[in-house]
Design a protein around this motif. Structure first.
Motif, mmCIF file in Angstrom:
data_model
loop_
_atom_site.group_PDB
_atom_site.id
_atom_site.type_symbol
_atom_site.label_atom_id
_atom_site.label_comp_id
_atom_site.label_asym_id
_atom_site.label_seq_id
_atom_site.Cartn_x
_atom_site.Cartn_y
_atom_site.Cartn_z
ATOM 1 N N TYR A 100 -32.655 -41.085 23.704
ATOM 2 C CA TYR A 100 -31.459 -40.426 23.152
ATOM 3 C C TYR A 100 -31.803 -39.030 22.650
ATOM 4 N N MET A 101 -32.924 -38.908 21.937
ATOM 5 C CA MET A 101 -33.318 -37.618 21.383
ATOM 6 C C MET A 101 -33.699 -36.638 22.483
ATOM 7 N N ARG A 102 -34.376 -37.127 23.517
ATOM 8 C CA ARG A 102 -34.726 -36.249 24.639
ATOM 9 C C ARG A 102 -33.475 -35.689 25.298
ATOM 10 N N ASP A 103 -32.474 -36.543 25.483
ATOM 11 C CA ASP A 103 -31.225 -36.071 26.073
ATOM 12 C C ASP A 103 -30.542 -35.040 25.179
ATOM 13 N N ILE A 161 -19.624 -13.270 18.330
ATOM 14 C CA ILE A 161 -18.776 -13.628 17.190
ATOM 15 C C ILE A 161 -19.470 -13.295 15.874
ATOM 16 N N ALA A 162 -20.762 -13.635 15.776
ATOM 17 C CA ALA A 162 -21.506 -13.367 14.544
ATOM 18 C C ALA A 162 -21.598 -11.874 14.275
ATOM 19 N N THR A 163 -21.858 -11.084 15.309
ATOM 20 C CA THR A 163 -21.952 -9.630 15.138
ATOM 21 C C THR A 163 -20.625 -9.057 14.672
ATOM 22 N N ALA A 164 -19.527 -9.526 15.269
ATOM 23 C CA ALA A 164 -18.210 -9.055 14.850
ATOM 24 C C ALA A 164 -17.910 -9.457 13.416
ATOM 25 N N GLY A 165 -18.284 -10.689 13.055
ATOM 26 C CA GLY A 165 -18.059 -11.141 11.682
ATOM 27 C C GLY A 165 -18.868 -10.360 10.671
ATOM 28 N N ILE A 166 -20.098 -10.025 11.035
ATOM 29 C CA ILE A 166 -20.947 -9.233 10.134
ATOM 30 C C ILE A 166 -20.384 -7.829 9.982
ATOM 31 N N ALA A 167 -19.989 -7.224 11.096
ATOM 32 C CA ALA A 167 -19.444 -5.867 11.041
ATOM 33 C C ALA A 167 -18.158 -5.811 10.230
ATOM 34 N N ALA A 168 -17.344 -6.862 10.334
ATOM 35 C CA ALA A 168 -16.083 -6.906 9.587
ATOM 36 C C ALA A 168 -16.251 -7.500 8.200
ATOM 37 N N ASP A 169 -17.475 -7.879 7.850
ATOM 38 C CA ASP A 169 -17.773 -8.509 6.560
ATOM 39 C C ASP A 169 -16.887 -9.738 6.349
ATOM 40 N N SER A 170 -16.791 -10.575 7.403
ATOM 41 C CA SER A 170 -15.953 -11.770 7.376
ATOM 42 C C SER A 170 -16.833 -13.010 7.366
ATOM 43 N N THR A 171 -16.916 -13.677 6.235
ATOM 44 C CA THR A 171 -17.742 -14.874 6.126
ATOM 45 C C THR A 171 -17.225 -15.991 7.024
ATOM 46 N N ALA A 172 -15.920 -16.149 7.110
ATOM 47 C CA ALA A 172 -15.337 -17.204 7.941
ATOM 48 C C ALA A 172 -15.723 -17.032 9.410
ATOM 49 N N THR A 173 -15.697 -15.789 9.893
ATOM 50 C CA THR A 173 -16.060 -15.539 11.287
ATOM 51 C C THR A 173 -17.531 -15.846 11.531
ATOM 52 N N VAL A 174 -18.383 -15.474 10.593
ATOM 53 C CA VAL A 174 -19.813 -15.759 10.728
ATOM 54 C C VAL A 174 -20.067 -17.266 10.739
ATOM 55 N N ILE A 175 -19.357 -18.007 9.901
ATOM 56 C CA ILE A 175 -19.492 -19.464 9.879
ATOM 57 C C ILE A 175 -19.071 -20.057 11.228
ATOM 58 N N GLY A 176 -18.016 -19.531 11.802
ATOM 59 C CA GLY A 176 -17.589 -19.983 13.121
ATOM 60 C C GLY A 176 -18.670 -19.776 14.161
ATOM 61 N N ALA A 177 -19.368 -18.655 14.090
ATOM 62 C CA ALA A 177 -20.463 -18.387 15.025
ATOM 63 C C ALA A 177 -21.602 -19.378 14.829
ATOM 64 N N MET A 178 -21.875 -19.761 13.576
ATOM 65 C CA MET A 178 -22.940 -20.726 13.306
ATOM 66 C C MET A 178 -22.659 -22.070 13.970
ATOM 67 N N ILE A 179 -21.400 -22.491 13.946
ATOM 68 C CA ILE A 179 -21.031 -23.778 14.534
ATOM 69 C C ILE A 179 -21.164 -23.733 16.056
ATOM 70 N N VAL A 180 -20.797 -22.605 16.648
ATOM 71 C CA VAL A 180 -20.849 -22.475 18.108
ATOM 72 C C VAL A 180 -22.284 -22.341 18.608
ATOM 73 N N ALA A 181 -23.140 -21.694 17.836
ATOM 74 C CA ALA A 181 -24.486 -21.349 18.293
ATOM 75 C C ALA A 181 -25.304 -22.589 18.677
ATOM 76 N N PRO A 182 -25.938 -22.587 19.857
ATOM 77 C CA PRO A 182 -26.721 -23.745 20.318
ATOM 78 C C PRO A 182 -28.227 -23.591 20.123
ATOM 79 N N LEU A 183 -28.644 -22.608 19.309
ATOM 80 C CA LEU A 183 -30.065 -22.298 19.206
ATOM 81 C C LEU A 183 -30.871 -23.409 18.528
ATOM 82 N N MET A 184 -30.197 -24.298 17.819
ATOM 83 C CA MET A 184 -30.885 -25.414 17.179
ATOM 84 C C MET A 184 -31.528 -26.340 18.218
ATOM 85 N N ARG A 185 -30.936 -26.420 19.388
ATOM 86 C CA ARG A 185 -31.426 -27.361 20.403
ATOM 87 C C ARG A 185 -32.852 -27.059 20.860
ATOM 88 N N PRO A 186 -33.182 -25.844 21.318
ATOM 89 C CA PRO A 186 -34.570 -25.608 21.738
ATOM 90 C C PRO A 186 -35.562 -25.651 20.579
#
Length: 346
Positions: A22-25, A51-76
């Motif tokens: 399961y973990m390998r998959d 999304i994260a870059t746009a949120g940072i540039a606009a100083d929007s915490t909600a947008t940055v949080i949205g980027a965190m949820i979408v980001a798949p970098l945790m997998r590798p």
């Protein structure tokens, strides 16, 4: 003759082997759908970085949080951890390459989008940048705790619904985007600070993952597959020592950054107290006292002209034990008007 205890052990190891599948998959890029896995990863990573870059540039915490949820970098990153525990060199190399390439891609997206932004993205002008360029030991502690939750969620599928919260808590893509933005703005020191935050989070995931796997007994599975068990034990010791060294390696700069932050807060408090006393009975008031690069403290004072005697102010700083050479004061004249157009003092 099969005993009850041996049957229990066989059932337990069989259950762990199923969990490993399961973990390998979940974290490895392999199997008949590997092409679609790569496509999904790179698509989501590019969008998350944008999304994260746009949120940072606009100083929007909600947008940055949205980027965190979408980001798949945790997998590798978790794939690197699991491959290390299982001794799977092929997947270890693959996961490390994908992790490094993904990090470089996020930095590149931040840099390219930063070229479209007119004003420089610096800690002095953007709160999202400021929150990611000076990591401290508290960031390491938070990353370690979050890494534990993420590793347990990987081991136990019944609590995998916590992974979105883990993605939000352990920041991966936003610091990389800050690296790109600050590099494009020419702030190399701030870029290194944001990169340190990313490396800290990666080190925390790897360290806590190895510990959680050991607690749950998955690190022993490799012993069942090799003939030279003593060599495998030595390999595991090297893995744990390397992971510990990585955590200690990032702890040094984080401790220095924490000490600098404490020193800056002390200096800011002293400057704030001095100027508050100085302006207590005047028409001027301190608006903000903020740290800048090169140990400079930038002070904004607002009020009604005429301007105070700046020579006396700086002389008083020296008498109060403050380093006046590192303090810059900006005076902003201000007037208020009533409905009749009559001017009043600030």
């Amino acid at each position: 003759m099969t005993t009850w205890a041996s049957r229990v052990r066989e059932t337990r190891w069989s259950g762990k082997l199923n969990s490993v599948d399961y973990m390998r998959d979940a974290v490895f890029f392999e199997g008949p759908t590997v092409r679609s896995q790569h496509t999904r990863f790179w698509l989501l990573l590019t969008l998350a970085a944008a999304i994260a870059t746009a949120g940072i540039a606009a100083d929007s915490t909600a947008t940055v949080i949205g980027a965190m949820i979408v980001a798949p970098l945790m997998r590798p990153i978790q794939g690197t951890m699991l491959a290390t525990v299982l001794g799977d060199r092929r997947q270890l190399v693959r996961s490390i390459l994908i992790m490094c390439a993904g990090a470089a891609a996020a930095v590149a997206v931040g840099y390219l989008l930063g070229m479209l932004i007119v004003q420089p993205m610096l800690a002095s002008t953007n709160a999202q940048v400021a929150g990611r360029v000076t990591p401290g030991l508290i960031d390491l502690f938070a990353a370690l705790a979050t890494g534990v939750v993420g590793s347990i969620a990987l081991v136990r599928s019944d609590i995998s619904d916590t992974l979105p919260g883990v993605a939000i808590a352990i920041s991966l893509v936003p610091p990389l985007c800050v690296v790109g933005l600050t590099l494009e703005s020419g702030a190399w020191t701030q870029a290194l600070g944001a990169l340190l935050l990313f490396v800290t989070n990666v080190a925390a995931i790897l360290a806590t993952g190895a510990i959680v796997m050991a607690i749950y007994g998955y690190s022993k599975l490799r012993l069942l597959e090799v003939e030279d068990r003593e060599a495998e034990r030595r390999r595991r010791v090297r893995v744990y020592l390397t992971t510990a060294a990585l955590v200690l390696l990032v702890s040094g700069p984080l401790a220095w950054s924490t000490a600098q932050a404490i020193e800056d807060r002390g200096r800011i408090g002293s400057v704030q107290a001095y100027l508050d006393d100085l302006t207590a009975d005047t028409r001027w008031a301190v608006v903000s006292v903020t740290p800048r690069e090169d140990d400079v403290i930038y002070v904004v004072v607002k009020g009604t002209p005429p301007l105070p005697d700046t020579d006396a102010i700086y002389a008083g700083m020296e008498d109060a034990g403050l380093d006046a050479d590192d303090i810059v004061i900006e005076f902003i004249p201000s007037y208020t008007f009533d409905v009749n157009g009559e001017r009043d003092n600030f």
